[in-house]
Design a protein around this motif. Structure first.
Motif, mmCIF file in Angstrom:
data_model
loop_
_atom_site.group_PDB
_atom_site.id
_atom_site.type_symbol
_atom_site.label_atom_id
_atom_site.label_comp_id
_atom_site.label_asym_id
_atom_site.label_seq_id
_atom_site.Cartn_x
_atom_site.Cartn_y
_atom_site.Cartn_z
ATOM 1 N N GLY A 26 0.776 -1.225 0.000
ATOM 2 C CA GLY A 26 0.000 0.000 0.000
ATOM 3 C C GLY A 26 0.807 1.275 0.000
ATOM 4 O O GLY A 26 0.371 2.282 -0.528
ATOM 5 N N ARG A 27 1.958 1.282 0.627
ATOM 6 C CA ARG A 27 2.799 2.465 0.654
ATOM 7 C C ARG A 27 4.253 2.034 0.555
ATOM 8 O O ARG A 27 4.566 0.859 0.558
ATOM 9 N N THR A 28 5.145 3.006 0.489
ATOM 10 C CA THR A 28 6.572 2.707 0.399
ATOM 11 C C THR A 28 7.055 2.124 1.719
ATOM 12 O O THR A 28 7.134 2.818 2.728
ATOM 13 N N PHE A 29 7.390 0.852 1.676
ATOM 14 C CA PHE A 29 7.751 0.130 2.894
ATOM 15 C C PHE A 29 8.953 0.759 3.589
ATOM 16 O O PHE A 29 8.991 0.817 4.828
ATOM 17 N N SER A 30 9.894 1.238 2.835
ATOM 18 C CA SER A 30 11.114 1.778 3.434
ATOM 19 C C SER A 30 10.869 3.065 4.220
ATOM 20 O O SER A 30 11.756 3.540 4.928
ATOM 21 N N GLY A 31 9.673 3.613 4.106
ATOM 22 C CA GLY A 31 9.332 4.799 4.865
ATOM 23 C C GLY A 31 8.787 4.504 6.248
ATOM 24 O O GLY A 31 8.418 5.426 6.977
ATOM 25 N N TYR A 32 8.751 3.233 6.618
ATOM 26 C CA TYR A 32 8.128 2.833 7.875
ATOM 27 C C TYR A 32 9.094 2.062 8.755
ATOM 28 O O TYR A 32 9.743 1.116 8.311
ATOM 29 N N GLY A 100 5.004 5.268 10.399
ATOM 30 C CA GLY A 100 5.604 6.200 9.456
ATOM 31 C C GLY A 100 6.551 7.145 10.159
ATOM 32 O O GLY A 100 6.229 7.681 11.211
ATOM 33 N N THR A 101 7.739 7.341 9.590
ATOM 34 C CA THR A 101 8.719 8.229 10.200
ATOM 35 C C THR A 101 9.679 8.736 9.146
ATOM 36 O O THR A 101 9.939 8.056 8.146
ATOM 37 N N THR A 102 10.210 9.904 9.381
ATOM 38 C CA THR A 102 11.213 10.455 8.468
ATOM 39 C C THR A 102 12.631 10.207 8.976
ATOM 40 O O THR A 102 13.601 10.548 8.306
ATOM 41 N N PHE A 103 12.735 9.606 10.149
ATOM 42 C CA PHE A 103 14.039 9.359 10.752
ATOM 43 C C PHE A 103 14.510 7.935 10.471
ATOM 44 O O PHE A 103 13.823 6.978 10.803
ATOM 45 N N ASN A 104 15.669 7.807 9.896
ATOM 46 C CA ASN A 104 16.173 6.496 9.485
ATOM 47 C C ASN A 104 16.465 5.574 10.654
ATOM 48 O O ASN A 104 16.409 4.355 10.506
ATOM 49 N N THR A 105 16.818 6.123 11.798
ATOM 50 C CA THR A 105 17.270 5.290 12.909
ATOM 51 C C THR A 105 16.273 5.225 14.069
ATOM 52 O O THR A 105 16.575 4.671 15.110
ATOM 53 N N SER A 106 15.100 5.779 13.877
ATOM 54 C CA SER A 106 14.138 5.842 14.970
ATOM 55 C C SER A 106 13.482 4.494 15.224
ATOM 56 O O SER A 106 13.019 3.829 14.296
ATOM 57 N N VAL A 107 13.431 4.087 16.493
ATOM 58 C CA VAL A 107 12.664 2.920 16.906
ATOM 59 C C VAL A 107 11.809 3.329 18.094
ATOM 60 O O VAL A 107 12.219 4.138 18.912
ATOM 61 N N ARG A 108 10.615 2.768 18.194
ATOM 62 C CA ARG A 108 9.716 3.089 19.288
ATOM 63 C C ARG A 108 9.129 1.817 19.878
ATOM 64 O O ARG A 108 8.860 0.853 19.160
ATOM 65 N N LEU A 109 8.904 1.852 21.176
ATOM 66 C CA LEU A 109 8.416 0.673 21.890
ATOM 67 C C LEU A 109 6.915 0.742 22.177
ATOM 68 O O LEU A 109 6.301 -0.269 22.477
#
Length: 127
Positions: A26-32, A100-109
């Protein structure tokens, strides 16, 4: 919209292994950034592991560290969860989630950080 479909769950004996897959469309996977969560019977859903959109940052829950490995293939739009040395307490419905995130290294719990969820796949570990 992003659609997520998990697969690979099943019944396994303690000490065994399973590999879960989650295919996104559905969307660009690498953006998530992606995450895996699980919910055992009678318990709240809990965080298992998260991976950044680039794959360069990963965070595991202590309960699975050293036994589970997350990876992603941005060409195949798929995130994987390799689960080794499974224990009965790993029995749960496993969900993948996308954020969805614009940060390449962001992870959230936190669950609330994720925008899209799959339907879940059952993992049962017998003793």
């Amino acid at each position: 919209q992003v659609q997520l479909v998990e697969s690979g769950g099943g019944l396994v004996q303690a000490g065994g292994s399973l590999r879960l897959s989650c295919v996104a469309s559905g969307r660009t996977f690498s953006g998530y950034a992606m995450g895996w969560f699980r919910q055992a019977p009678g318990k709240e859903r809990e965080f298992v592991v998260a991976i950044s959109r680039s794959g360069g940052s990963i965070y595991y829950a202590d309960s699975v560290k050293g036994r589970f490995t997350i990876s992603r293939d941005n060409v195949k739009n798929t995130v994987y969860l390799q689960m080794n040395s499974l224990k009965p307490e790993d029995t749960a419905v496993y969900y993948c989630a996308a954020r969805g995130t614009t940060f390449n290294t962001s992870v959230r719990l936190e669950e609330r950080s994720y925008d899209y969820w799959g339907q879940g796949t059952q993992v049962t570990v017998s003793s």
